[in-house]
Design a protein around this motif. Structure first.
Motif, PDB file in Angstrom:
ATOM      1  N   HIS A  53      -0.454   2.238  -5.778  1.00 15.36           N
ATOM      2  CA  HIS A  53      -1.070   1.554  -6.911  1.00 15.36           C
ATOM      3  C   HIS A  53      -0.647   2.213  -8.210  1.00 15.36           C
ATOM      4  O   HIS A  53      -0.265   3.392  -8.236  1.00 15.36           O
ATOM      5  CB  HIS A  53      -2.590   1.584  -6.765  1.00 15.36           C
ATOM      6  CG  HIS A  53      -3.302   0.675  -7.705  1.00 15.36           C
ATOM      7  ND1 HIS A  53      -3.746   1.081  -8.942  1.00 15.36           N
ATOM      8  CD2 HIS A  53      -3.650  -0.642  -7.592  1.00 15.36           C
ATOM      9  CE1 HIS A  53      -4.334   0.067  -9.561  1.00 15.36           C
ATOM     10  NE2 HIS A  53      -4.295  -0.988  -8.760  1.00 15.36           N
ATOM     11  N   ARG A  54      -0.732   1.461  -9.284  1.00 17.49           N
ATOM     12  CA  ARG A  54      -0.339   2.008 -10.591  1.00 17.49           C
ATOM     13  C   ARG A  54      -1.169   3.226 -10.974  1.00 17.49           C
ATOM     14  O   ARG A  54      -0.737   4.063 -11.771  1.00 17.49           O
ATOM     15  CB  ARG A  54      -0.487   0.937 -11.673  1.00 17.49           C
ATOM     16  CG  ARG A  54       0.553  -0.165 -11.625  1.00 17.49           C
ATOM     17  CD  ARG A  54       1.945   0.372 -11.927  1.00 17.49           C
ATOM     18  NE  ARG A  54       2.097   0.784 -13.298  1.00 17.49           N
ATOM     19  CZ  ARG A  54       2.616   0.021 -14.246  1.00 17.49           C
ATOM     20  NH1 ARG A  54       3.013  -1.219 -13.962  1.00 17.49           N
ATOM     21  NH2 ARG A  54       2.751   0.470 -15.474  1.00 17.49           N
TER      22      ARG A  54
ATOM     23  N   ASP B 111       0.828  -1.206   0.000  1.00 17.63           N
ATOM     24  CA  ASP B 111       0.000   0.000   0.000  1.00 17.63           C
ATOM     25  C   ASP B 111       0.866   1.261   0.000  1.00 17.63           C
ATOM     26  O   ASP B 111       0.533   2.258  -0.650  1.00 17.63           O
ATOM     27  CB  ASP B 111      -0.919   0.001   1.216  1.00 17.63           C
ATOM     28  CG  ASP B 111      -2.028  -1.049   1.108  1.00 17.63           C
ATOM     29  OD1 ASP B 111      -2.157  -1.654   0.023  1.00 17.63           O
ATOM     30  OD2 ASP B 111      -2.743  -1.256   2.105  1.00 17.63           O
TER      31      ASP B 111
ATOM     32  N   ARG C 284       3.970   7.380  -6.161  1.00 16.29           N
ATOM     33  CA  ARG C 284       4.565   6.063  -6.327  1.00 16.29           C
ATOM     34  C   ARG C 284       6.074   6.103  -6.104  1.00 16.29           C
ATOM     35  O   ARG C 284       6.653   5.200  -5.497  1.00 16.29           O
ATOM     36  CB  ARG C 284       4.252   5.500  -7.720  1.00 16.29           C
ATOM     37  CG  ARG C 284       2.763   5.399  -8.020  1.00 16.29           C
ATOM     38  CD  ARG C 284       2.463   4.489  -9.198  1.00 16.29           C
ATOM     39  NE  ARG C 284       3.270   4.780 -10.365  1.00 16.29           N
ATOM     40  CZ  ARG C 284       2.984   5.686 -11.286  1.00 16.29           C
ATOM     41  NH1 ARG C 284       1.901   6.451 -11.149  1.00 16.29           N
ATOM     42  NH2 ARG C 284       3.755   5.858 -12.349  1.00 16.29           N
TER      43      ARG C 284
END
Length: 523
Positions: free
Chosen positions: A470-471, A466, A478
């Motif tokens: 996420h993409r 987490d 990220r």
């Protein structure tokens, strides 16, 4: 240094891949490379685990802590079929390969035989005088535990990256290493527990789609009253075998067996609700619940009974002839074992009640030796084997478990979607930790938490996933998350290298040993 954005492009909406994502996609985007990595990753983490657990396994050539019970009982099982008593001085003789101190009279033992039978295989192969032989079974089983943790993480996330991280953390954690390098039962117990949970996850992946598809075909536009009862669930039978084996090592495996039954009922109920079954609670408890019980519990009971075959097939076991019937004698023996466990309140310098475990207050020193022996140019050295886990894995794992619990409860209250994978580490931790809180006066030890370690690690890798983002998250989010995860992993590996000498009993300078005692209670 990142490339500048085009004019008018907001960094918060930049969805370009990060450097890590480009590397991952380059390797895992190709089906051939993906298959290669899918085989290579578990092989490498298992090989690392084997090296850390087997190298120098015979040191120290001495009976360590409760090896005085389990190693000698294992040999007694191998030659007599039951645990016999040993005369005074048996430990000194045993390390020389002399087992003449073993007597025919039975000893009162309080743990089932399976773990000791497995230890006995190594002793039979290498001889009672080989400390390597005493421990090789637990080392192999501890190594296999790392592989099972990898497979469990892979089944939960379908991610080779997350699974590899889980396997790596299990491979380098101190509790897993130490309990694989001495002839105790807890590492064997851990293996069977994690294996049983893995089989439950496989069952969920196989059964839930069948239930939902069947219900949707049967009901059409109207809800159906009852769902289908599934009897063809081989993974539930496999879970019963594994958790029956866990209970045959230590009775605490029965807690996980009970938790597995509850988990099956709850997950079946939720799946039937999603599938539109009108009477989903009753259906899950009374219909599918009965079928799941038949598939799970009798198999586990059969494994447990079979583990006592040596006691049944011989006449010399403890209480074997106290009645005219072997089964009634066996039940009488079990009542005595239960009374022992409930009433065990003797003092021990390394006893640690369960409320202390999350705080890591009182680890166990299994062995201390090598004092004042020369090493590294100094005359004041010490060698120890301690149950201190990797502190960073431990404390971050505890924090991650709380995070998963909060998200899980929040999802239930708000009826919002949540990853079902969160439930597995929470169920595992509840089954391996909460029952011990019911016995605050009982003499128990911090190293019992080795069975919690795989689930703490699963919680940690899910939380790190987490954090990594996420993409669909913005690129800067990220990047920062992936850097954080990389820093955490590097620190964990370095910390394991720092503690490793204390996990395997290497002689180290006194100042080096003192640098590891972060709390006064760790001494």
């Amino acid at each position: 240094m990142t490339a500048p954005l085009l004019p008018g492009v907001d960094a918060r909406h930049d969805d370009r891949p990060t450097a890590w994502e480009r590397l991952r996609d380059a390797w895992l985007g190709d089906p051939v490379r993906l298959r290669l990595v899918s085989w290579l990753a578990p092989l490498l983490v298992t090989l690392l685990a084997a090296v850390l657990r087997i190298a120098g396994l015979g040191h120290p050539h001495a009976i360590v802590f409760d090896e005085t019970y389990y190693v000698k009982d294992a040999w007694s099982l191998w030659v007599q079929g039951y645990e016999g008593t040993w005369r005074t001085g048996a430990n000194d003789l045993f390390v020389k390969g002399d087992t003449s101190a073993l007597e025919e009279s039975a000893s009162f033992v309080v743990h089932p035989p399976l773990g000791k039978w497995l230890i006995a295989l190594g002793i039979a192969a290498f001889g009672p005088g080989s400390s390597f032989g005493w421990r090789i079974s637990t080392a192999i089983i501890g190594t296999l535990t790392v592989l099972v943790v990898y497979l469990l993480a892979k089944a939960l996330t379908r991610s080779v990256t997350v699974a590899s991280l889980a396997g790596l953390l299990m491979a380098v954690d101190g509790l897993g290493i130490v309990l694989s390098r001495i002839g105790l039962l807890d590492g064997i117990l851990t293996f069977f527990i994690v294996l049983g949970i893995l089989f439950l996850v496989y069952d969920r992946r196989q059964t839930m789609p069948r239930l939902e598809d069947r219900a949707s075909h049967e009901r059409g536009d109207d809800p159906t009253l009852w769902g289908r009862v599934f009897w063809r669930r081989p993974w539930v039978i496999a879970a019963g075998l594994a958790l029956g084996a866990a209970t045959s090592v230590k009775w605490s495996g029965a807690y996980v067996l009970a938790a597995a039954g509850i988990y099956l009922v709850v997950t079946d109920a939720l799946a039937r609700r999603r599938a539109g079954v009108a009477l989903w609670p009753t259906d899950a408890v009374l219909r599918q619940g009965l079928a799941s019980f038949v598939l799970l519990v009798p198999v586990a009971a059969a494994v447990y009974l079979a583990s006592w075959s040596g006691w049944f097939l011989t006449k010399g076991g403890y209480d074997r002839n106290i009645t005219d019937n072997a089964l009634t004698s066996w039940f009488k023996y079990h009542s005595d074992i239960l009374a022992f466990h409930v009433g065990l309140t003797s003092s021990h310098p390394y006893a640690s009640p369960a409320w202390q475990w999350p705080l890591l207050i009182r680890p166990t020193a299994f062995w201390v030796g090598g004092q004042n022996a020369p090493c590294f140019g100094t005359d004041h050295c010490i060698g120890t084997i301690t149950s201190i886990p990797n502190p960073l894995i431990w404390y971050l794992g505890v924090a991650a478990s709380v995070y998963l619990l909060v998200r899980f409860v929040r999802g239930l209250v708000l009826r919002s979607p949540m990853p079902w994978s969160y439930a597995i580490p929470l169920v595992g931790l509840a089954a391996t930790y909460l029952p011990w809180l019911a016995f605050p006066e009982r003499t128990i030890f911090q190293f019992y938490t080795v069975v919690m370690t795989p689930f703490l690690i699963l919680a940690l890798v899910l939380a790190l996933r987490d954090i990594a983002g996420h993409r669909s998250a913005p690129r800067h989010r990220r990047q920062s998350g992936q850097r954080t995860v990389a820093i955490v992993v590097v620190m964990i590996v370095l910390l394991s290298a720092f503690f490793y000498p204390l996990w395997i009993g290497l002689p180290v300078p006194w100042w080096f040993w003192q640098a590891h005692n972060w709390m006064i209670t760790w001494i």
